[in-house]
Design an enzyme around this catalytic site. Structure first.
Site, PDB file in Angstrom:
ATOM      1  N   HIS A 158      41.878  43.784  37.155  1.00  9.53           N
ATOM      2  CA  HIS A 158      42.373  43.583  38.519  1.00  9.53           C
ATOM      3  C   HIS A 158      43.192  44.777  39.013  1.00  9.53           C
ATOM      4  O   HIS A 158      43.024  45.239  40.147  1.00  9.53           O
ATOM      5  CB  HIS A 158      43.212  42.302  38.564  1.00  9.53           C
ATOM      6  N   SER A 200      44.626  39.483  47.395  1.00 10.10           N
ATOM      7  CA  SER A 200      45.090  40.547  46.517  1.00 10.10           C
ATOM      8  C   SER A 200      44.250  41.804  46.674  1.00 10.10           C
ATOM      9  O   SER A 200      44.695  42.902  46.338  1.00 10.10           O
ATOM     10  CB  SER A 200      45.052  40.082  45.060  1.00 10.10           C
ATOM     11  N   ASP A 232      50.871  45.395  39.011  1.00  7.94           N
ATOM     12  CA  ASP A 232      49.652  44.638  38.737  1.00  7.94           C
ATOM     13  C   ASP A 232      49.391  44.605  37.230  1.00  7.94           C
ATOM     14  O   ASP A 232      50.344  44.679  36.444  1.00  7.94           O
ATOM     15  CB  ASP A 232      48.473  45.250  39.503  1.00  7.94           C
TER      16      ASP A 232
END
Length: 305
Positions: free
Chosen positions: A49, A223, A7
């Site tokens: 994120h 996600s 990520d």
């Protein structure tokens, strides 16, 4: 259970992360930056994120050994970032020797090196989980989630209702979904304002608030759902290792076939999606999980699909 997250990195200074992410005795101190050409094991997350994803696994699989591969500067760049290739996945398989991999990104085109590493992961019995879509719209499933050897994870709400942004359920394919709407998790406290506070593709930030003195956010997306599926499987794998004599099944959870059986057994099928409801499952077999989990798991691993 060793879990790799591919990520945007992680904020290791975040109090929630700092308290739960134990790095001292693991390879590369559990972090590797694949965006820079310089080997870097000092964690960073300029987007947020990756920290949100890591926070979910740290919360719901607290005994997992977490490895973070920073593969992109931002979540939005995952569709076109030149660093999104098989190098990080190869490192996770060969150097870190992880048990499973979480990939909360989606690519428009198939990457040959990622494809090679997917096949190697299958041979090594390392299950791979990927977000069904990366752009927050009902388009076709992205890559690598559309690969037959990767678990494609869609999102649903707390009642199991499918998210409006999921791609259509694919015929003759595995279409798993799990909680991925309005999920609260860790978020970095950026200096000079939060560059990721705007609505982003694939992740709909609905609220920001302070949790116990630290920054957290509610987010939605496939996600977000992906690390929930990973945390669930990691927890069951840990249970299986500790209670091998009770489960006593030739089929192990930590394999492509084992994960499929586990998630199928913990799902109910609605409109082409297998919605994972681990406290209930197919035929309510896990309803009494606090008492007979080993029996239910053994029965599930022996099923044929």
């Amino acid at each position: 259970i060793k879990v790799a997250i591919l990520d945007t990195g992680i904020d290791a200074t975040h109090p929630f992360v700092k308290k739960r992410w134990h790095r001292s005795d693991i390879m590369d101190r559990g972090y590797r930056d694949f965006v820079s050409n310089v080997v870097n094991t000092t964690p960073e997350d300029q987007d947020g994120h990756g920290t949100h994803v890591a926070g979910i696994i740290l919360r719901f699989a607290p005994n997992a050994e977490l490895y973070i591969a920073r593969i992109a500067e931002t979540n939005e760049s995952c569709q076109k970032d030149k660093y999104i290739n098989g190098k990080a996945l190869k490192h996770a398989l060969d150097s870190w020797e992880v048990d499973m991999v979480s990939m909360s990104f989606g690519l428009t085109n198939e990457d040959p090196e990622i494809k090679r590493q997917i096949l190697r992961a299958y041979e090594k019995d390392v299950p791979l989980f990927a977000a069904a879509c990366n752009d927050g719209s009902r388009k076709a499933v992205s890559y690598p989630a559309n690969h037959i050897l990767v678990y494609c994870i869609n999102a649903c709400d707390g009642d199991g209702k499918e998210a409006f942004f999921n791609p259509p359920a694919r015929p003759n394919s595995l279409n798993f979904s799990i909680l991925g709407m309005n999920v609260q998790s860790a978020w970095p406290a950026f200096e000079g304002g939060d560059p990721a506070s705007k609505q982003k593709k694939g992740c709909f930030i609905s609220q920001e608030k302070v949790l116990r003195g630290t920054t957290a956010k509610y987010m939605s997306g496939t996600s977000v759902a992906t690390p929930f599926a990973v945390a669930l499987v990691a927890s069951v794998c840990a249970y299986e290792r500790v209670n091998a004599a009770l489960v006593s099944s030739e089929q192990k959870v930590k394999s492509h076939e084992g994960v499929k059986k586990l998630l199928k057994g913990m799902s109910r099928t609605v409109n082409g999606f297998d919605t994972i409801v681990p406290w209930d499952g197919r035929g309510s077999r896990f309803k009494d999980y606090k008492v007979i989990f080993a029996d239910s798991l053994r029965f599930t691993l022996r099923e044929q699909y």
